[in-house]
Design a protein around this motif. Structure first.
Motif, PDB file in Angstrom:
ATOM      1  N   LYS A  79       0.895  -1.146  -0.015  1.00  8.94           N
ATOM      2  CA  LYS A  79      -0.042  -0.036  -0.061  1.00  8.94           C
ATOM      3  C   LYS A  79       0.796   1.416   0.152  1.00  8.94           C
ATOM      4  O   LYS A  79       0.581   2.418  -0.558  1.00  8.94           O
ATOM      5  CB  LYS A  79      -0.898  -0.075   1.260  1.00  8.94           C
ATOM      6  N   LYS A  80       2.017   1.098   0.626  1.00  8.98           N
ATOM      7  CA  LYS A  80       3.041   2.310   0.516  1.00  8.98           C
ATOM      8  C   LYS A  80       4.155   2.159  -0.511  1.00  8.98           C
ATOM      9  O   LYS A  80       4.827   0.871  -0.682  1.00  8.98           O
ATOM     10  CB  LYS A  80       3.711   2.546   2.096  1.00  8.98           C
ATOM     11  N   SER A  81       4.478   3.127  -1.090  1.00  2.91           N
ATOM     12  CA  SER A  81       5.571   3.075  -2.082  1.00  2.91           C
ATOM     13  C   SER A  81       7.056   2.900  -1.303  1.00  2.91           C
ATOM     14  O   SER A  81       7.171   3.092  -0.095  1.00  2.91           O
ATOM     15  CB  SER A  81       5.724   4.484  -3.017  1.00  2.91           C
ATOM     16  N   LYS A  82       7.917   2.448  -1.923  1.00  3.58           N
ATOM     17  CA  LYS A  82       9.233   1.971  -1.397  1.00  3.58           C
ATOM     18  C   LYS A  82      10.102   2.688  -2.430  1.00  3.58           C
ATOM     19  O   LYS A  82      10.005   3.013  -3.640  1.00  3.58           O
ATOM     20  CB  LYS A  82       9.305   0.491  -1.188  1.00  3.58           C
TER      21      LYS A  82
ATOM     22  N   SER B 172       3.184   2.157  -5.106  1.00  3.48           N
ATOM     23  CA  SER B 172       2.501   1.537  -4.221  1.00  3.48           C
ATOM     24  C   SER B 172       1.610   0.836  -5.285  1.00  3.48           C
ATOM     25  O   SER B 172       1.360   1.144  -6.418  1.00  3.48           O
ATOM     26  CB  SER B 172       1.525   2.304  -3.548  1.00  3.48           C
TER      27      SER B 172
ATOM     28  N   GLU C 287      -1.011   3.042  -6.787  1.00  4.36           N
ATOM     29  CA  GLU C 287      -0.611   4.203  -7.691  1.00  4.36           C
ATOM     30  C   GLU C 287      -0.632   3.711  -9.216  1.00  4.36           C
ATOM     31  O   GLU C 287      -0.343   4.621 -10.356  1.00  4.36           O
ATOM     32  CB  GLU C 287       0.646   4.821  -7.609  1.00  4.36           C
TER      33      GLU C 287
END
Length: 94
Positions: A51-54, A64, A67
């Motif tokens: 769910k969160k970008s890295k 994510s 996106e």
């Protein structure tokens, strides 16, 4: 089918640890073979992006799953389609 069913099936078929490494971002900091395995799993729908970008080891942006265009590799929808096909027998995993 929902997220929890996908997680249960990933555990059953041995993909849960790969999904966990994708979620944490650790897979992008390992040797190239690990990243290629993760990319293949994302393309097929075995796993999904978190769910969160890295950021990877080199600082490249990993988006994510939210996106991306719906149904693209790495999305929840792509993963849902894959595991639904496993459940209905269209795709056989051993």
């Amino acid at each position: 089918m929902n997220y929890h069913t996908i997680t249960r099936m990933q555990k059953e078929y041995g993909y849960f640890s790969l999904q966990a490494m994708i979620n944490s971002g650790d897979v992008w900091k390992l040797e190239g073979a690990s990243g290629r395995e993760a990319m293949s799993a994302l393309q097929w729908g075995i796993c999904m992006l978190p769910k969160k970008s890295k950021r990877d080891y080199y600082g490249n942006y990993i988006p994510s799953r939210d996106e991306l265009k719906k149904g693209a590799k790495g999305t929840y929808e792509n993963c849902l389609n894959f595991w639904s096909s496993v459940m209905d027998g269209t795709i056989g995993l051993y």
